[in-house]
Design an enzyme around this catalytic site. Structure first.
Site, PDB file in Angstrom:
ATOM      1  N   THR A 191      -9.837 -15.112 -49.104  1.00 32.41           N
ATOM      2  CA  THR A 191     -11.269 -14.794 -49.064  1.00 32.41           C
ATOM      3  C   THR A 191     -12.007 -15.690 -50.048  1.00 32.41           C
ATOM      4  OG1 THR A 191     -10.530 -12.553 -48.655  1.00 32.41           O
ATOM      5  CG2 THR A 191     -12.874 -12.860 -49.045  1.00 32.41           C
ATOM      6  N   ARG A 215      -2.951 -11.742 -39.944  1.00 28.73           N
ATOM      7  CA  ARG A 215      -1.975 -12.712 -40.476  1.00 28.73           C
ATOM      8  C   ARG A 215      -1.014 -12.072 -41.471  1.00 28.73           C
ATOM      9  NH1 ARG A 215      -5.908 -16.498 -44.118  1.00 28.73           N
ATOM     10  NH2 ARG A 215      -6.937 -16.682 -42.112  1.00 28.73           N
ATOM     11  N   GLU A 262     -17.430  -5.082 -55.835  1.00 26.02           N
ATOM     12  CA  GLU A 262     -16.307  -5.794 -56.444  1.00 26.02           C
ATOM     13  C   GLU A 262     -16.753  -7.229 -56.652  1.00 26.02           C
ATOM     14  OE1 GLU A 262     -12.337  -4.999 -55.129  1.00 26.02           O
ATOM     15  OE2 GLU A 262     -11.686  -7.038 -55.551  1.00 26.02           O
ATOM     16  N   ARG A 269      -6.815  -8.237 -41.653  1.00 28.11           N
ATOM     17  CA  ARG A 269      -7.656  -9.356 -41.198  1.00 28.11           C
ATOM     18  C   ARG A 269      -7.762  -9.347 -39.692  1.00 28.11           C
ATOM     19  NH1 ARG A 269      -8.306 -13.505 -45.528  1.00 28.11           N
ATOM     20  NH2 ARG A 269      -9.458 -14.639 -43.948  1.00 28.11           N
ATOM     21  N   GLU A 308      -9.509  -3.121 -47.181  1.00 27.53           N
ATOM     22  CA  GLU A 308     -10.415  -4.277 -47.137  1.00 27.53           C
ATOM     23  C   GLU A 308     -10.574  -4.727 -45.704  1.00 27.53           C
ATOM     24  OE1 GLU A 308      -9.066  -7.542 -49.415  1.00 27.53           O
ATOM     25  OE2 GLU A 308      -9.079  -6.432 -51.275  1.00 27.53           O
ATOM     26  N   HIS A 354      -5.658  -5.614 -46.868  1.00 32.11           N
ATOM     27  CA  HIS A 354      -6.717  -6.266 -46.083  1.00 32.11           C
ATOM     28  C   HIS A 354      -6.204  -6.475 -44.661  1.00 32.11           C
ATOM     29  CE1 HIS A 354      -9.565 -10.062 -45.830  1.00 32.11           C
ATOM     30  NE2 HIS A 354      -9.772  -9.200 -44.841  1.00 32.11           N
ATOM     31  N   ASN A 384      -2.680  -5.058 -54.589  1.00 32.26           N
ATOM     32  CA  ASN A 384      -2.851  -5.554 -53.215  1.00 32.26           C
ATOM     33  C   ASN A 384      -1.485  -6.007 -52.686  1.00 32.26           C
ATOM     34  OD1 ASN A 384      -3.173  -7.517 -51.123  1.00 32.26           O
ATOM     35  ND2 ASN A 384      -5.353  -7.569 -51.551  1.00 32.26           N
ATOM     36  N   HIS A 414       0.604  -9.683 -49.453  1.00 34.06           N
ATOM     37  CA  HIS A 414       1.550 -10.798 -49.378  1.00 34.06           C
ATOM     38  C   HIS A 414       3.006 -10.362 -49.247  1.00 34.06           C
ATOM     39  CE1 HIS A 414      -1.706 -13.464 -49.331  1.00 34.06           C
ATOM     40  NE2 HIS A 414      -2.211 -12.929 -50.427  1.00 34.06           N
ATOM     41  N   HIS A 417      -9.595 -10.887 -57.446  1.00 29.65           N
ATOM     42  CA  HIS A 417      -9.239 -12.172 -56.827  1.00 29.65           C
ATOM     43  C   HIS A 417      -8.691 -13.169 -57.846  1.00 29.65           C
ATOM     44  CE1 HIS A 417      -9.229 -14.211 -52.921  1.00 29.65           C
ATOM     45  NE2 HIS A 417      -9.003 -15.250 -53.681  1.00 29.65           N
TER      46      HIS A 417
HETATM   47  N1  PXP Z   1     -10.079  -8.107 -54.021  1.00 26.37           N
HETATM   48  C1  PXP Z   1     -10.477  -8.564 -52.827  1.00 26.37           C
HETATM   49  C2  PXP Z   1     -11.754  -8.044 -52.263  1.00 26.37           C
HETATM   50  C3  PXP Z   1      -9.695  -9.489 -52.098  1.00 26.37           C
HETATM   51  O1  PXP Z   1     -10.106  -9.943 -50.894  1.00 26.37           O
HETATM   52  C4  PXP Z   1      -8.464  -9.904 -52.648  1.00 26.37           C
HETATM   53  C5  PXP Z   1      -7.590 -10.848 -51.884  1.00 26.37           C
HETATM   54  O2  PXP Z   1      -7.245 -10.303 -50.663  1.00 26.37           O
HETATM   55  C6  PXP Z   1      -8.078  -9.382 -53.889  1.00 26.37           C
HETATM   56  C7  PXP Z   1      -8.922  -8.509 -54.563  1.00 26.37           C
HETATM   57  C8  PXP Z   1      -6.777  -9.741 -54.526  1.00 26.37           C
HETATM   58  O3  PXP Z   1      -6.743 -11.110 -54.806  1.00 26.37           O
HETATM   59  P1  PXP Z   1      -5.390 -11.772 -55.257  1.00 26.37           P
HETATM   60  O4  PXP Z   1      -4.410 -11.543 -54.167  1.00 26.37           O
HETATM   61  O5  PXP Z   1      -5.764 -13.207 -55.441  1.00 26.37           O
HETATM   62  O6  PXP Z   1      -4.980 -11.101 -56.547  1.00 26.37           O
END
Ligand code: PXP
Length: 250
Positions: free
Chosen positions: A104, A52, A154, A48, A73, A46, A10, A13, A197
């Protein structure tokens, strides 16, 4: 037989850091390409409602630059559905979204909205997207996901990851037990099971060891580690932690 375990990286960030100053750097698309080269099996982003981190232009850039699948996402809104239908990413993961949350926080309530969500995912499925539901490790949510025809779930690992981070070992074990049971249940009722997550090098092992889990989506920790060791090294180490746990459990 234990199936291979995919790693979705992901890159949200990377965009968070870019947006702190505006402008183009660091570029999430470039990060995604580094992630692909480092061994990611897919990229997760994602978009949003408040934009953001990832922007509309990032999604367009990812769709044209990636050689591996994009897991898009999004919240279950008409605006996001239209964007997904325009881009037709490999996968669409539906997540709950609240403007005031930092990340989330909980899973999607599929059981409480199954008629609406069933209708919502139908055009996405018709467009060829593999639709997943980001849900708590809860039987009613898995049953509802299967009922509406989502092929993938998931499981939200946030409570497990938080318990690990705060050294609440009994809670960690209880959360791991829920994920373990629901991964097995999900596979038994025909769902493909992903988990994501908050996972780190430490917490990923017990999840990667679950034979029914087919994909992990990991972002924040990897991007944070990349500050110290670089994105390529951070992804390779996460991949190694996953593979080691999988091999040890086989
Ligand atoms: N899976 C989903 C559905 C998420 O919403 C997120 C966070 O955006 C992640 C995985 C990844 O989480 P993390 O950034 O905490 O590893």
């Amino acid at each position: 037989m234990t199936e291979p375990l995919r790693l979705g990286v992901n890159i949200d960030h990377v965009a968070t850091v870019r947006n702190a100053r505006g402008g183009d750097n660091p570029d999430p698309v470039r990060a995604a390409q580094v992630a692909e080269a480092a061994g990611a099996d897919g990229i997760t982003a994602h978009l949003r409602e408040d934009r953001r981190h990832i922007s509309d232009a990032d999604i367009a850039g990812l769709m044209s630059a990636l050689t591996k699948p994009l897991n898009f996402e999004m919240a279950a809104t008409d605006e996001m559905q239209a964007i997904a239908l325009r881009h037709r990413p490999h996968a669409v993961c539906l997540v709950p979204e609240k403007r005031e949350e930092r990340t989330t926080e909980g899973g999607l309530d599929v059981a409480g909205n199954d008629n609406a969500l069933g209708a919502f995912i139908a055009p996405l499925r018709d467009a060829g997207c593999r639709v997943s539901m980001f849900i708590a490790a809860d039987k009613a949510q898995l049953d509802a996901s299967a009922r509406i025809g989502a092929p993938v779930v998931e499981l939200h690992a946030g409570a497990y990851a938080d318990a690990w981070a705060e050294a609440r070992w009994d809670d960690r074990d209880a959360e791991l037990a829920k994920i373990t049971d629901m991964a097995a249940y999900g596979a038994a009722i025909g769902l493909e099971v992903h988990v994501g997550h908050g996972l780190t090098y430490d917490s990923v092992g017990p999840i990667a060891a679950l034979p029914q889990v087919r994909e992990l989506n990991i972002g924040h920790f990897i991007i944070g580690e990349a500050i110290f060791v670089g994105l390529d090294a951070a992804i390779k180490k996460m991949r190694h932690c996953m593979d080691q746990a999988r091999a040890d459990s086989a």
